[in-house]
Design an enzyme around this catalytic site. Structure first.
Site, PDB file in Angstrom:
ATOM      1  N   LYS A 112       0.704  -1.127   0.127  1.00 17.04           N
ATOM      2  CA  LYS A 112      -0.038  -0.015   0.021  1.00 17.04           C
ATOM      3  C   LYS A 112       0.739   1.274   0.157  1.00 17.04           C
ATOM      4  CE  LYS A 112      -4.569   0.665  -0.002  1.00 17.04           C
ATOM      5  NZ  LYS A 112      -5.316  -0.194  -0.513  1.00 17.04           N
ATOM      6  N   ASP A 152      -7.066   4.289  -5.086  1.00 16.15           N
ATOM      7  CA  ASP A 152      -7.572   4.172  -3.822  1.00 16.15           C
ATOM      8  C   ASP A 152      -8.138   5.408  -3.503  1.00 16.15           C
ATOM      9  OD1 ASP A 152      -7.545   2.161  -1.385  1.00 16.15           O
ATOM     10  OD2 ASP A 152      -7.239   4.083  -0.480  1.00 16.15           O
TER      11      ASP A 152
END
Length: 456
Positions: A112, A152
């Site tokens: 991430k 995201d």
């Protein structure tokens, strides 16, 4: 006493996994060493991002990439642009991404990244310049066989385009280094829809087992959704397509509640999509002429505003359902809660839902963020298409997504039955999907790590 800094979001995710693994680790104590090792990221990259605003002034933000685990494939996980971004949040997201990706059955590790840059209120030119500056540093650490980021919060098709273009220029190569690309330059059909669609495909299996009377083919089935971004929009559109009724959407400033029996329409959801592309908020709908069709509640999330709901799908951000809100949902008659967002429910909220499930009968059945793995699954399919230099049809991708979600559900269900540590699981009490998802994902990652010599 630990000398490490406090990381509340990551510590919450680790605690949730550790609790879920208790029964499995008791029977398989050697795996405790794997738990010690897997919780430490393989690599954390932090860098400075200096970009020029429209006034010609230098601005600075922090950039991050947490490359958590590559035992099952290249690091895979989104990039988040939001002022709240910090290492704790990115570590929790990368940690959970590792096990979620394992349950897709595709060769993807977990990672991430992102920045504390806020794209809201910025011009297109400022966002482009930021993305170029960000990729100047990130491009040194990613690649189609190393680390493949995606979008995201704050990173949609526009930002992916700017990031991909910058990478292509810096590295002088056109490769599948990012997913979520435009369809005509390496993207996949169904990718924008995949997280929302996949969530509903997962939920359909839960409904079939737990409460078929609330099928999504019935307009009488009431579905509460939070958020108003990509995930929530396509979740709502799939619910409407199937025939059920969407009764709520929300954003950081407030909640819209449908007051008509028909709920929100497809056109209304598409209007919200256009609003969000422009950086708008749901509060602007107060000014339009559909009074009587919905009410706007500033500063509120939907969960305490509904007197009756059957399916609840948190789709905004982490920890968006508290214990008080969970109790309100139980009181409103909710039967299924599945997370479209990552760690959407607090630990206390999960305890409320799990206590309801254990009572059997018409208790709540809760599914964690594993149920939203459809997005990364189709990202994995996009990687496969890029490797083969071809594009599958929407029907092909959708069929593969349905099969992945079915297999993910069955894997979680089977592991929950075996490892939840509960003696009374049966026809009336459903197994813990939280335990099932965590145990099944952990075993896949831990076994791959052991085979590769990462623990012994």
């Amino acid at each position: 006493m630990s000398q490490l800094p406090s990381e509340p979001e990551f510590e919450q995710a680790l605690s949730e996994l550790t609790t879920s693994l208790e029964s499995f680790l008791k029977a398989n104590p050697s795996y405790r060493k794997a738990l010690d090792i897997v919780q430490v990221p393989e690599r954390i990259i932090q860098f400075r991002v200096v970009w020029e605003d429209d006034q010609g002034q230098a601005q600075v933000n922090r950039g991050f990439r947490v490359q958590y685990n590559s035992s099952l494939g290249p690091y895979k996980g989104g990039l988040r642009l939001h002022p709240s971004v910090n290492l704790s949040i990115l570590k929790f997201l990368g940690f959970e991404q590792t096990f979620k990706n394992a349950l897709t059955g595709l060769n993807m590790g977990g990672g991430k990244g992102g920045s504390d840059f806020d794209p809201k209120g910025k011009s297109d030119a400022e966002i482009r310049r930021f993305c170029t500056a960000f990729m100047t540093q990130l491009s040194k650490h990613i690649g189609q066989d190393v680390d493949v980021p995606a979008g995201d919060i704050g990173v949609g098709g526009r930002e992916i385009g700017y990031l991909f273009g910058a990478y292509r220029k810096f590295r002088n190569e056109f490769t599948g280094v990012l997913t979520g690309k435009g369809l005509h330059w390496g993207g996949s059909n169904i990718r924008p829809e995949a997280t929302g669609y996949g969530l509903i495909y997962f939920v359909q299996h839960m409904i079939a087992k737990a409460c078929p009377e609330y099928s999504l083919s019935k307009s009488s089935t009431l579905v509460a959704i939070s958020g108003a971004g990509n995930v929530s929009q396509f979740t709502a559109l799939k619910v409407i397509e199937l025939g059920a009724t969407v009764v709520s959407l929300s954003d950081s400033k407030g909640t819209l509640i449908a007051t008509k029996d028909s709920g929100f329409s497809k056109d209304f959801i598409e209007n919200i999509g256009q609003l969000k592309l422009k950086g708008g908020f749901l509060e602007s709908f107060k000014q339009f002429g559909d009074q009587g069709k919905y009410t706007y509640h500033p500063g509120k999330r939907p969960w305490t505003l509904l007197s009756k709901v059957h399916i609840a799908l948190p789709g905004a951000t982490q920890n968006e359902v508290s214990a008080v809100e969970a109790e309100a949902l139980v009181k409103s008659g909710v039967r299924i809660v599945a997370e479209g967002s990552n760690m959407g429910c607090t630990k206390e909220a999960i305890a409320v839902f799990e206590a309801s499930r254990k009572k059997g009968g018409e208790g709540v059945w809760y599914a964690p963020g594993t149920s939203n793995c459809g997005g990364v699954a189709v990202s994995g399919l996009e990687m496969a298409q890029n490797s083969q230099r071809l594009t599958w049809s929407p029907e092909e991708v959708d069929a593969k997504l349905k099969n992945i979600m079915k297999d993910c559900y069955n894997t979680c269900l089977s592991a929950g039955e075996q490892w939840s540590g509960e003696q009374n699981v049966g026809n009336d009490i459903h197994p813990s999907l939280l335990a099932g998802a965590n145990v099944a994902g952990f075993i896949k990652v831990a076994d791959a790590m052991k085979a590769q010599g990462d623990w012994w």
